[in-house]
Scaffold this motif. Sequence first.
Motif, short mmCIF file in Angstrom:
data_model
loop_
_atom_site.label_atom_id
_atom_site.label_comp_id
_atom_site.label_asym_id
_atom_site.label_seq_id
_atom_site.Cartn_x
_atom_site.Cartn_y
_atom_site.Cartn_z
N LEU A 64 -5.05 49.02 98.13
CA LEU A 64 -5.68 49.00 96.80
C LEU A 64 -4.64 48.92 95.68
CD1 LEU A 64 -8.53 51.61 97.35
CD2 LEU A 64 -8.68 49.13 97.38
N CYS A 65 -3.50 48.32 95.98
CA CYS A 65 -2.44 48.25 94.98
C CYS A 65 -2.86 47.40 93.78
CB CYS A 65 -1.16 47.69 95.58
SG CYS A 65 -1.32 46.02 96.24
N TRP A 66 -3.90 46.58 93.94
CA TRP A 66 -4.33 45.69 92.86
C TRP A 66 -5.17 46.41 91.81
CZ3 TRP A 66 -9.59 45.69 92.44
CH2 TRP A 66 -10.31 46.11 93.58
N VAL A 67 -5.63 47.63 92.11
CA VAL A 67 -6.57 48.30 91.21
C VAL A 67 -5.96 48.60 89.84
CG1 VAL A 67 -7.95 50.37 90.87
CG2 VAL A 67 -8.05 49.17 93.06
N PRO A 68 -4.82 49.27 89.75
CA PRO A 68 -4.29 49.55 88.40
C PRO A 68 -4.00 48.28 87.59
CG PRO A 68 -3.23 50.96 90.03
CD PRO A 68 -4.00 49.93 90.79
N PRO A 69 -3.34 47.26 88.15
CA PRO A 69 -3.13 46.05 87.36
C PRO A 69 -4.44 45.39 86.95
CG PRO A 69 -1.73 46.01 89.30
CD PRO A 69 -2.66 47.14 89.48
N ALA A 70 -5.45 45.41 87.85
CA ALA A 70 -6.75 44.82 87.50
C ALA A 70 -7.37 45.57 86.33
CB ALA A 70 -7.68 44.83 88.70
N ALA A 71 -7.22 46.89 86.35
CA ALA A 71 -7.73 47.68 85.22
C ALA A 71 -7.03 47.30 83.94
CB ALA A 71 -7.54 49.17 85.51
N GLY A 72 -5.73 47.08 84.03
CA GLY A 72 -4.99 46.66 82.85
C GLY A 72 -5.47 45.32 82.32
N ALA A 98 -3.38 48.46 69.38
CA ALA A 98 -1.95 48.21 69.52
C ALA A 98 -1.16 49.50 69.69
CB ALA A 98 -1.44 47.45 68.29
N ILE A 99 -1.72 50.62 69.20
CA ILE A 99 -1.03 51.90 69.33
C ILE A 99 -1.43 52.61 70.62
CG2 ILE A 99 -0.75 54.17 68.26
CD1 ILE A 99 -1.50 52.80 65.58
N LEU A 100 -2.68 52.46 71.01
CA LEU A 100 -3.21 53.26 72.12
C LEU A 100 -3.10 52.57 73.48
CD1 LEU A 100 -6.44 54.49 70.30
CD2 LEU A 100 -4.41 55.85 70.82
N LEU A 101 -2.95 51.27 73.51
CA LEU A 101 -2.95 50.56 74.79
C LEU A 101 -1.59 50.55 75.54
CD1 LEU A 101 -5.16 47.36 74.41
CD2 LEU A 101 -5.56 49.33 75.89
N PRO A 102 -0.45 50.49 74.83
CA PRO A 102 0.81 50.26 75.57
C PRO A 102 1.10 51.25 76.68
CG PRO A 102 1.16 49.85 73.25
CD PRO A 102 -0.23 50.38 73.37
N ILE A 103 0.96 52.53 76.45
CA ILE A 103 1.33 53.50 77.49
C ILE A 103 0.43 53.37 78.72
CG2 ILE A 103 1.48 55.96 78.05
CD1 ILE A 103 2.52 56.41 75.20
N PRO A 104 -0.89 53.34 78.57
CA PRO A 104 -1.74 53.14 79.76
C PRO A 104 -1.47 51.82 80.46
CG PRO A 104 -3.07 53.86 77.89
CD PRO A 104 -1.71 53.59 77.37
N LEU A 105 -1.23 50.75 79.70
CA LEU A 105 -0.98 49.46 80.34
C LEU A 105 0.34 49.50 81.12
CD1 LEU A 105 -2.11 46.82 77.68
CD2 LEU A 105 -3.29 47.53 79.77
N LEU A 106 1.33 50.14 80.53
CA LEU A 106 2.61 50.26 81.22
C LEU A 106 2.45 51.03 82.53
CD1 LEU A 106 5.51 49.40 80.88
CD2 LEU A 106 5.96 51.52 79.62
N TRP A 107 1.68 52.12 82.48
CA TRP A 107 1.43 52.86 83.71
C TRP A 107 0.73 51.99 84.75
CZ3 TRP A 107 3.14 56.63 86.50
CH2 TRP A 107 2.43 56.96 87.68
N CYS A 108 -0.24 51.21 84.34
CA CYS A 108 -0.95 50.34 85.28
C CYS A 108 0.01 49.38 85.97
CB CYS A 108 -2.04 49.54 84.57
SG CYS A 108 -3.47 50.53 84.12
N ALA A 109 0.96 48.84 85.21
CA ALA A 109 1.94 47.93 85.80
C ALA A 109 2.86 48.67 86.78
CB ALA A 109 2.77 47.27 84.69
#
Lengths: 309, 224
Positions: B198-206, B174-185
Amino acid sequence: MHAPLLTRRTALKLVGLGVPAFALSSRGSVETAARVKTILTSGQSLPVIGLGTWRTFNVGSDPVLRDARAEVLRAFFAEGGRVIDASPMYGSAQEVIGHGLRKLGTPASLFSADKIWTSNGTATREQAAQSARNWNVPAFDLLQIHNLVSWEAHLPTLRKMKEEGIVRHLGITTSHGLRHDACERIMKTEPIDFIQLTYNLTHREAEDRLLPIAADRGIAVIANRPFDGGDLIKRLKARHPQAPDWLAELDCRTWADVLLRFVVSHPAVTCAIPATSKVVHLHENMAAGRGRLLNAADRARLLRLFGSL
Amino acid sequence: MIEDLHTYTLDRFIPFTAETYVRLFDRIHAELWPAPLVSAAAGLAVLVFAWRGGWLPATLLLVLGLVSTAIVFQFPRYGELTPVGTVFGWGFLTEAVLLLVWRLRAKPIRPSSSPLASGCGVVLLVAGTVVPSLLAVLDDSITAFAGLFALGPDPTVIAVLGLLALAAQPRWLAILLPIPLLWCAVSGATLWVLETPLCWVPPAAGVLALASAVVRVRESPRVA
């Protein structure tokens, strides 16, 4: 249902005060004469095709892209272009324009148009001064309140700046067909020289009220997004990969040409500001400022053919 | 300005062209050469350490990768084009600090027993560390909009998500995921507006990271 293109009263005013004229381009040839229209509040004439800088000139400190944009400016000035439009909202676009003007030398013909974009109503002068430093110009020909942000505070300050000779014209902007009610109120109650709004083949909401009001009150009109952000050209090319021969009947050779000519052939529109990062596209755009304007029959024909876009 | 935001379409938040965005990575790779080689070596080292259970050195390399990306991409180059660069520059630095705190304070890692969580983690870690370098050698147009591990934000963030999927305790996610997930979005939205394939890659990673997190949380009572 759109309002008539012109009332008879407005048409007479336009004919009397702002007869479209020609100005020779730097090439000095009648065949390449750039069409101009007149700013009714100042009597100054502007070529009908200007240059927008949203997205295209925001290249940061990239030396290669900065020089490439300087070449766009060089071609623009060589074709007789004058109006360049930017905003603090456009990232580094102002600095990139400044780079180009330093490299090429600022032509006396430049008509510099920028915007005030801050919700801090007391920061009008400060932001205008910073923008001028970014452009490397002493002052602007036109300052516009971007998307009406804090216009009630900025407009009186801009008026004072105009009285002081710091800016020559003032105006307001909107885009995407938004804020037309507020723009109408301002146009009817405040003395402004310019309004910038979105007007193109598929976004003609401005014909209903804003363009007639502009014509009636002598407010110059800058049309942004003439290609709807590039979308119109893509859709036209998808449907018609080859530009049809009949475009030549309209003095047009490319889709960009016909789309721009449609915009600037409206009598109330002073100029359009297509944005581009490529010299070849710049030349296509500037071609729309030469030759004949579209008449009502031409416009109707285009609307019938492309109305489904 | 704030009251107008709801009228803005997505493209109005992306104030630059695809050409300008690609040039950011070209410039980094050219101006900081041989950093791309260092990136490839660092990415490989992360994989080797993770494979051998060396979570601390793997984490330290990812921390350095986040700091490096903030310093070479976000603040100086991306930040010139959009405030998002500066915001995520601080975001990446914050994530780097959080990762360090996690590794120094968290209990010993017990990797997930779930094939889904482990599989997601491996895919993400490999995709973020060595795949961009390999693709850059084969056809750099594929990675033109992403850059390389520790030099570009997408590969770096995807690698971080991979490590978290493999090794982060549920209470730390809960502490470590928000920033990377926000970047993926945000990155996915940016690449979509720029019309990259390849615009789908970061959201798919999220999505993979989230799926793995759900599995890790569900299995946590069994992880003492």
